[in-house]
Every structure is written in structure tokens, then in C-alpha cells.
Design an enzyme around this catalytic site. Structure first.
Site, short mmCIF file in Angstrom:
data_model
loop_
_atom_site.label_atom_id
_atom_site.label_comp_id
_atom_site.label_asym_id
_atom_site.label_seq_id
_atom_site.Cartn_x
_atom_site.Cartn_y
_atom_site.Cartn_z
CG ASN A 1 -4.97 -4.82 12.07
OD1 ASN A 1 -4.09 -4.56 13.05
ND2 ASN A 1 -4.60 -5.29 11.09
CD GLU B 1 -8.39 0.52 2.35
OE1 GLU B 1 -7.52 1.08 3.00
OE2 GLU B 1 -9.10 -0.45 2.69
CD1 TRP B 2 -6.30 -3.21 1.40
CD2 TRP B 2 -4.92 -3.96 0.17
NE1 TRP B 2 -5.30 -3.26 2.33
CE2 TRP B 2 -4.30 -3.69 1.39
CE3 TRP B 2 -4.17 -4.60 -1.07
CZ2 TRP B 2 -3.08 -4.37 1.56
CZ3 TRP B 2 -2.83 -4.83 -0.63
CH2 TRP B 2 -2.13 -4.77 0.84
CD GLN C 1 -2.63 -1.12 2.47
OE1 GLN C 1 -2.25 -1.73 3.43
NE2 GLN C 1 -4.20 -0.72 2.40
CG ASN D 1 -2.32 -7.13 8.47
OD1 ASN D 1 -2.38 -6.55 9.29
ND2 ASN D 1 -3.17 -6.88 7.32
CD GLU D 2 -6.80 -6.77 8.64
OE1 GLU D 2 -7.21 -6.95 7.54
OE2 GLU D 2 -7.26 -5.85 9.56
NE ARG E 1 1.06 -4.17 12.25
CZ ARG E 1 0.22 -4.31 11.39
NH1 ARG E 1 -0.73 -3.42 11.33
NH2 ARG E 1 -0.22 -5.72 10.72
CE1 TYR F 1 -8.35 -1.36 10.84
CE2 TYR F 1 -8.97 0.70 10.27
CZ TYR F 1 -8.10 -0.23 10.02
OH TYR F 1 -6.86 -0.24 9.78
CG HIS G 1 -0.20 -5.94 5.41
ND1 HIS G 1 -0.41 -5.09 6.68
CD2 HIS G 1 -1.39 -5.48 4.77
CE1 HIS G 1 -1.48 -4.23 6.79
NE2 HIS G 1 -2.13 -4.81 5.64
CD GLU H 1 -4.19 -2.29 9.86
OE1 GLU H 1 -5.16 -1.98 9.40
OE2 GLU H 1 -3.27 -2.98 9.31
CG PHE I 1 -8.01 4.25 6.09
CD1 PHE I 1 -8.43 4.21 7.42
CD2 PHE I 1 -8.79 3.71 5.04
CE1 PHE I 1 -9.68 3.27 7.73
CE2 PHE I 1 -9.63 2.84 5.26
CZ PHE I 1 -10.11 2.67 6.55
CD1 TRP J 1 -5.43 2.57 7.47
CD2 TRP J 1 -3.47 1.07 7.84
NE1 TRP J 1 -4.96 1.92 6.47
CE2 TRP J 1 -3.78 1.15 6.42
CE3 TRP J 1 -2.49 0.41 8.15
CZ2 TRP J 1 -2.93 0.46 5.50
CZ3 TRP J 1 -1.68 -0.17 7.43
CH2 TRP J 1 -1.93 -0.12 5.90
#
Ligand code: PNW
Length: 505
Positions: free
Chosen positions: A318, A452-453, A26, A176-177, A86, A320, A131, A395, A461, A445
Site C-alpha cells: 500500500n 476513513e477511520w 470501512q 492489511n498494514e 480487493r 501513497y 483489515h 492500495e 478517497f 483506493w
């Protein structure tokens, strides 16, 4: 803007890590520079139709070059006063062809310089091994996470990272996730490798019921292998710690009925405990085994022992957003796949509203609702289930849709909604600390707007605005707010006068 908390009464311990978060794909750009191999996200974004605005991470926010040319992004961090950063290492920069080729020295040099420069500025590196991005070679050769062969590759890669960087990196995350990567890559098919079955998404070449479970299984075992290597070869001498980062959604029962409470628990099991239970306790959640039966892969005795022996030093969270959950096991739900209502998702329907009222303020993203109480409940849940293991909030952040068509405006810098979000969520972290949770750090984050993917550059963000024509970074109000929050809670001096750097405030 009101700043809460009296510095003398701050619940944040003096060695608490305050940082910002990023990821290689990213942020870095430089997708072909210095011998980097192609990764799964390069391949995916270069196929038309996968990314909302047709963009990709070829340049992203050019973090790779900016660092080398002007150290600009580290200046931004230092100005805010963070004591940690991070980021993730791009696997294909270190091993362009996985274990089937050689180590790319230029990649090693890049992260060495980044790590050294961070440390010179008193900023602790907090590093993810991956990630979402993996060398495309692994997909081409054996289907990456679907094959147990991937464990060999991850082990090999982790060993190299510990060997070259572990003398200076004291915080490692293996993944990551992985829950998001697996659900989006193999169930709904919206992330690479775009596999799903037609009842779930728009593809037909996968198996949405079985493949996410197989991929997760191989990730869990890869994690254990990496931790095993760290523990046996490096940890004593290097003195760092190693964990995993999970996406954690707070699932609130939509009513006090037992059925809905149990459904919320199932939602958690099928989303997060799915990975954490095996890693920490050596087995999948009971309720997953009951519902999924033989679709759920089994660990051999040997694997179970390895999992329990290696475990984790910390859980990265993470967090949100929150959702309500309604039972679909004992009552009929009509919603389709992807909502949680199916067997593969634990018969637990996720919904944002209750009697027409949403769980929190909606945002530019369909999954992001502002519900700070969810942060406190999420932390308490993990604390109870996993015996108050050390936690990091790896995050947390807020997004707005792109306003670039209007250029850099007062409006795009004055992000009062982001400040409100951060302030509420950090208050919740403070409250959890007061109640005894062992939280060691918080990473916002994100430092900058970034790729953003699948939404490309349409969603922002950052606490710094990025102009995607010039790549110029400009602090938003939230950057100043975070600077002051950190100063208030650590008693540290604000490094640079805010007059020149935060003119708009
Ligand atoms: C994370 N949810 O993804 C990723 O780690 C980042 O790379 C990403 O940029 C950031 O959050 C913002 O999207 C998420 O469903 C995926 O709650 C899903 C969820 C949250 C975050």
C-alpha cells in the site's frame, strides 16, 4: 485529460490485475446484521471522542446490504472494467466470538454470494483475512495481539476461510498494514486498543516502547501459522497464493550525507522490513536488533525455521506517500515522539520539507504528499531487498476533504487532482514494470468514498462520490479516467456507454 501510453507498447502484462480496494469495516455497515459479533472498531467508534466527526461504521456505505439488494457496487466495478476486487472479510462476521464460539453461517453465506457474483462477472476476488478489525472478544479475553494466544485464534480463523472460500479465492493476504495497526494501536494509541504511554500520546495505560514490538511479533507468528495451514492443507488442491500487505512509505535521504542515507535505511527497517524481514528471512533487521536490544522479542529456533519454510508468495504494497529523512543518531534532532526521531523509531526523523520546499504537493491529509517518483523507488527497493518476489500494489489513491456541505456539485465530481495523482503514480508503476519489477496488479483506493477511520467521513478517497444522506453513488471524473486507462492498457471494450453513466464529463 491526456491518456499516456500506447496500447501496443503497454508494459502491463495481459494478466495484470486492475482493481479497486476496500475493507470490511470501512464499507460494509450492517454492524449487527445476521449474527455478526462486535469487533474492536465497533467498540472504539462507539466511545465518544475517538472519531473526528463523532461518526462510526455502523452503516458506512452500506455495502453489505446494497450488494444483497441491488448488486449496485458490483455494477459500478463492472462499468469501470476492473478484473479484480480487493476486499477484506470481517472476522467477527465469520466468528462472532473468535474460536470461543461457533461459525456464523450467515457470514459464510454473505461472502460466498459476494465471491460468486464477482466471479460470474469476471472479477477476481483478492481477499484480506483482516483489515484492522478483529472480534472484540479477543481483546476482552486476553488482550488480543499482546498475547501469544492470538496465534491460535488467527490460525483457526484462517483455516475456516481457506476451507469455505479457497476453492474460488486465488489471492489471500493474511494482514492489511500490520505496521500501521501496531504503531497506531500501541505506540501513538489513536487506533484501538488505544494503548500508549504518555510520552507518545494521550494515554497512560500502555508501553509505547515494548508493546508495539510484542504485538508485531505475535502478528508475524500468526501470519506464519496461517501460511503454514494454507501450504499444508489447501494450496496444492486450491492452487492459490498467499501474501501480506504492508504500508510502504518511500523514505528519501534529505541529503547525500552518509548519515542521512543510513537514517533513511533505518526508517525503512523500523517501518516495513520490521515485518517483511522475519517473514521472508526469519529474523528482524540487524539495525533493529542493535538499537532495540532486549526490547525486541526473539524467535525460537523452531519459529525461525517455520518462518523461513512458510514465507510468502507475494508482497502487497500500500503506497501513497514519501517523506524526507534526517539522521538523529549522530546529529541532534529536537522533534518529539511520533516523528521518527526517538530510539523506538530508529533515530530517523521524518520530515515533509527540505529547505522549506515540500517533497510533493500537500493534500487534505497531513501524511499524504504527491511524489510519484516515490512509487518507482519503493518498488525498486523491495525488488532488490526481497529478490524480485512478485508484488501487488494493493492500495494507492488520493483524498480530498468533504465538500458535502455544498451538496453534490460539479466541483465534488470534477476531481482533476485525483486524476493527476493516479496518472503520475500509474506511470511510475509502468516504468517499474519496464525496468523488470515483477508487479502483478494495481488496486486503486477506493471504489467509493468511505469511513476513513479516525477521520470519519470528513475525508473522501472514492472515484465515486457517496451522498451520506441517500447513500447514492455518483462517478467522479476519475472513475471515467480509470475506465479509459484500463481499456487503453488491456485493449478491452468499455462496457457501457459513458454518455449516460458519466453525464458530468
Ligand atoms: C491505508 N501512511 O492506511 C488503509 O489500508 C486504508 O484502510 C485507508 O483507508 C487508506 O490507507 C487511506 O488512509 C494508511 O502513513 C495509513 O502513509 C497510513 C499511511 C497510508 C495509508
Amino acid at each position: 485529460l491526456p491518456l499516456k501510453g500506447n496500447p501496443n507498447a503497454s508494459p502491463f502484462p495481459s494478466n495484470f490485475l486492475f482493481g479497486t480496494a476496500s475493507s470490511s469495516y470501512q464499507f460494509e455497515g450492517a454492524f449487527l446484521s445476521d449474527g455478526k459479533g462486535l469487533n474492536n472498531w465497533d467498540a472504539f467508534t462507539h466511545k465518544p471522542g475517538n472519531i473526528l466527526d463523532g461518526s462510526n461504521g455502523d452503516i458506512a456505505v452500506d455495502h453489505y446490504h446494497r450488494y444483497q439488494a441491488m448488486i449496485e457496487d458490483l455494477d459500478l466495478m463492472q462499468r469501470i472494467g476492473v478484473n479484480s476486487y480487493r476486499f477484506s472479510i470481517s472476522w467477527a462476521r465469520i466468528l462472532p466470538k473468535g474460536r470461543f464460539g461457533s461459525v456464523n453461517k450467515a457470514g459464510i453465506m454473505h461472502y460466498n454470494k459476494l465471491i460468486n457474483t464477482l466471479l460470474l462477472r469476471g472479477i477476481q476476488p483478492f481477499v484480506s483475512l483482516t483489515h484492522y478489525d478483529i472480534p472484540q472478544e479477543l481483546e476482552n479475553r486476553y488482550g488480543a495481539w499482546l498475547s501469544p494466544q492470538v496465534q491460535e485464534d488467527f490460525k483457526y480463523y484462517a483455516d475456516i476461510c481457506f476451507k469455505y472460500f479457497g476453492d474460488r479465492v486465488k489471492y489471500w493476504s493474511t494482514f492489511n498494514e500490520p505496521n500501521v495497526a501496531v504503531i497506531r494501536g500501541y505506540r501513538t494509541g489513536v487506533y484501538p486498543p488505544s494503548r500508549c504511554s504518555s510520552s507518545f500520546g494521550n494515554c497512560t495505560d500502555g508501553d509505547s516502547e515494548k508493546e508495539p514490538l510484542i504485538a508485531a511479533h505475535n502478528i508475524i507468528l500468526s501470519h506464519a501459522d496461517a501460511v503454514d495451514i494454507y501450504r499444508t492443507k489447501y494450496q496444492k488442491q486450491q492452487g492459490g497464493s498467499i501474501g501480506i500487505v504492508m504500508n510502504a512509505i518511500w523514505y528519501e535521504p534529505i541529503s547525500e550525507f552518509l548519515e542521512n542515507k543510513q537514517a533513511a535505511e533505518r526508517a525503512q527497517a523500523f517501518y516495513m522490513n520490521w515485518f517483511l524481514d522475519p517473514i521472508i528471512m526469519g529474523k528482524y533487521p540487524e539495525v533493529m536488533q542493535e538499537i532495540l536490544g532486549s526490547n525486541l522479542p526473539a524467535f525460537s529456533n523452531h519459529e525461525q525455521e517455520k518462518l523461513k519454510r512458510t514465507g510468502l508468495d507475494f508482497i502487497g504494497i500500500n503506497h501513497y506517500t514519501s517523506f524526507y529523512v534526517r539522521d538523529c543518531m549522530f546529529s541532534v534532532c529536537e522533534q518529539g515522539p511520533g516523528t521518527g526521531s526517538s530510539k523506538t523509531e530508529g533515530f530517523a526523523l521524518r520530515t515533509a520539507t527540505k529547505n522549506g520546499v515540500s517533497i510533493g504537493k500537500p493534500t487534505a491529509l497531513d501524511w499524504l504528499y504527491v511524489h510519484p517518483q516515490g512509487m518507482e523507488k519503493m518498488i525498486a527497493y523491495i525488488k532488490d531487498r526481497y529478490n524480485n518476489i512478485p508484488m501487488f500494489i494493493t492500495e494507492n489513491g488520493f483524498c480530498e476533504s468533504d465538500k458535502s456541505e455544498k451538496g453534490l456539485t460539479e466541483e465534488s465530481l470534477n476531481d482533476a487532482n485525483r486524476v493527476e495523482y493516479l496518472s503520475g503514480y500509474l506511470d511510475a508503476v509502468a516504468e517499474a514494470l519496464r525496468k523488470g519489477a515483477d508487479i502483478r496488479g494495481y488496486f486503486l483506493w477506493s471504489l467509493l468514498d468511505n469511513f476513513e477511520w479516525t477521520l470519519g467521513y470528513t475525508i473522501r478517497f472514492g472515484i465515486h462520490h457517496v451522498d451520506y444522506t441517500t447513500l447514492k453513488r455518483t462517478p467522479r471524473t476519475s472513475a471515467l479516467w480509470y475506465q479509459q486507462f484500463i481499456a487503453n492498457h488491456t485493449g478491452s471494450k468499455i462496457l457501457m456507454p459513458s454518455k449516460t453513466t458519466f453525464q458530468h464529463h
